[in-house]
Design a protein around this motif. Structure first.
Motif, mmCIF file in Angstrom:
data_model
loop_
_atom_site.group_PDB
_atom_site.id
_atom_site.type_symbol
_atom_site.label_atom_id
_atom_site.label_comp_id
_atom_site.label_asym_id
_atom_site.label_seq_id
_atom_site.Cartn_x
_atom_site.Cartn_y
_atom_site.Cartn_z
ATOM 1 N N PRO A 67 -27.035 -16.091 70.639
ATOM 2 C CA PRO A 67 -27.812 -17.094 69.906
ATOM 3 C C PRO A 67 -29.311 -17.045 70.211
ATOM 4 O O PRO A 67 -30.127 -17.391 69.368
ATOM 5 N N SER A 68 -29.670 -16.599 71.427
ATOM 6 C CA SER A 68 -31.079 -16.563 71.818
ATOM 7 C C SER A 68 -31.583 -15.125 71.863
ATOM 8 O O SER A 68 -30.926 -14.240 72.406
ATOM 9 N N ALA A 69 -32.776 -14.924 71.347
ATOM 10 C CA ALA A 69 -33.413 -13.605 71.390
ATOM 11 C C ALA A 69 -34.259 -13.435 72.644
ATOM 12 O O ALA A 69 -34.833 -12.374 72.869
ATOM 13 N N ARG A 70 -34.323 -14.454 73.477
ATOM 14 C CA ARG A 70 -35.195 -14.410 74.651
ATOM 15 C C ARG A 70 -34.917 -13.211 75.555
ATOM 16 O O ARG A 70 -35.841 -12.457 75.881
ATOM 17 N N PRO A 71 -33.674 -12.970 75.987
ATOM 18 C CA PRO A 71 -33.441 -11.800 76.839
ATOM 19 C C PRO A 71 -33.802 -10.482 76.148
ATOM 20 O O PRO A 71 -34.344 -9.573 76.781
ATOM 21 N N TRP A 72 -33.518 -10.378 74.874
ATOM 22 C CA TRP A 72 -33.841 -9.176 74.106
ATOM 23 C C TRP A 72 -35.353 -8.946 74.092
ATOM 24 O O TRP A 72 -35.827 -7.824 74.310
ATOM 25 N N LEU A 73 -36.115 -10.010 73.862
ATOM 26 C CA LEU A 73 -37.568 -9.898 73.846
ATOM 27 C C LEU A 73 -38.114 -9.537 75.224
ATOM 28 O O LEU A 73 -39.030 -8.724 75.346
ATOM 29 N N TYR A 74 -37.538 -10.144 76.278
ATOM 30 C CA TYR A 74 -37.965 -9.791 77.637
ATOM 31 C C TYR A 74 -37.648 -8.334 77.932
ATOM 32 O O TYR A 74 -38.397 -7.655 78.651
#
Length: 198
Positions: A67-74
């Protein structure tokens, strides 16, 4: 506030690229802070734009089950930082020198903070700068960005067990840091998260 998950936004941006802007709005601030700590403000500006350019170009490859793109972006940002490794060690040492400039509430706190910063911070930052790349990446995402093991694993595209072992090795190396009297830092001896926030 947009109620859509990051996965929904990315999926929707395939048909309407303007929807990608909402992903930028959600995550650019924290990513920029992370990048400033790793490479400095000037390079962070450049790498932030590059992170979102790559994310936009690769948005069709995002795992929609997350659901979150945060880890992908990091993960994207961390890979970009890898290109700037040579300057990172120098920046960490400079951060250590500036640590004594922080203010505190009372005069006693000011003195204690300055002594701690002068004696402990440089050793901790030098230790972090000397960590192997994988251990340093895992540690900084875990400590500075307060990501969970699972989020670090997603960001670095490694198993959670590898994150645990890298963090354990990093803690062990930091435990070896010793003050002049032979006493390791309290945080390093406990194996706690070493709060290395400037």
């Amino acid at each position: 506030m947009d109620p859509c998950s990051d996965a929904d936004l990315l999926r929707g941006s395939l048909g309407d690229p303007r929807r990608f802007a909402a992903l930028f709005d959600r995550h650019a601030g924290v990513l920029f802070r992370f990048l400033i700590r790793r490479v400095g403000r000037d390079t962070a500006d450049e790498l932030l734009g590059e992170t979102f350019r790559i994310a936009f170009e690769r948005r069709s490859t995002f795992d929609g089950r997350q659901p979150s793109a945060r880890p992908w972006l990091y993960g994207i940002a961390t890979n970009l930082v890898a290109r700037h490794r040579r300057t990172e060690a120098r920046r960490l040492r400079a951060t250590a020198r500036l640590a004594g400039a922080a203010t505190a509430d009372s005069p006693a706190d000011v003195v204690a903070a300055a002594v701690d910063a002068r004696e402990v911070w440089p050793a901790v930052m030098a230790g972090i700068a000397e960590l192997p790349d994988g251990e340093r990446d895992a540690l900084l995402l875990y400590v500075w960005e307060e990501m969970s093991y699972e989020e670090v694993a997603l960001a670095l595209e490694i198993p959670v067990g590898t994150v645990r072992s890298r963090l354990n090795r990093a803690r062990g190396r930091l435990r070896e840091l010793a003050a002049p009297g032979g006493q390791g830092t309290d945080a390093a001896r406990r194996g706690d998260r070493v709060r290395t926030r400037p």
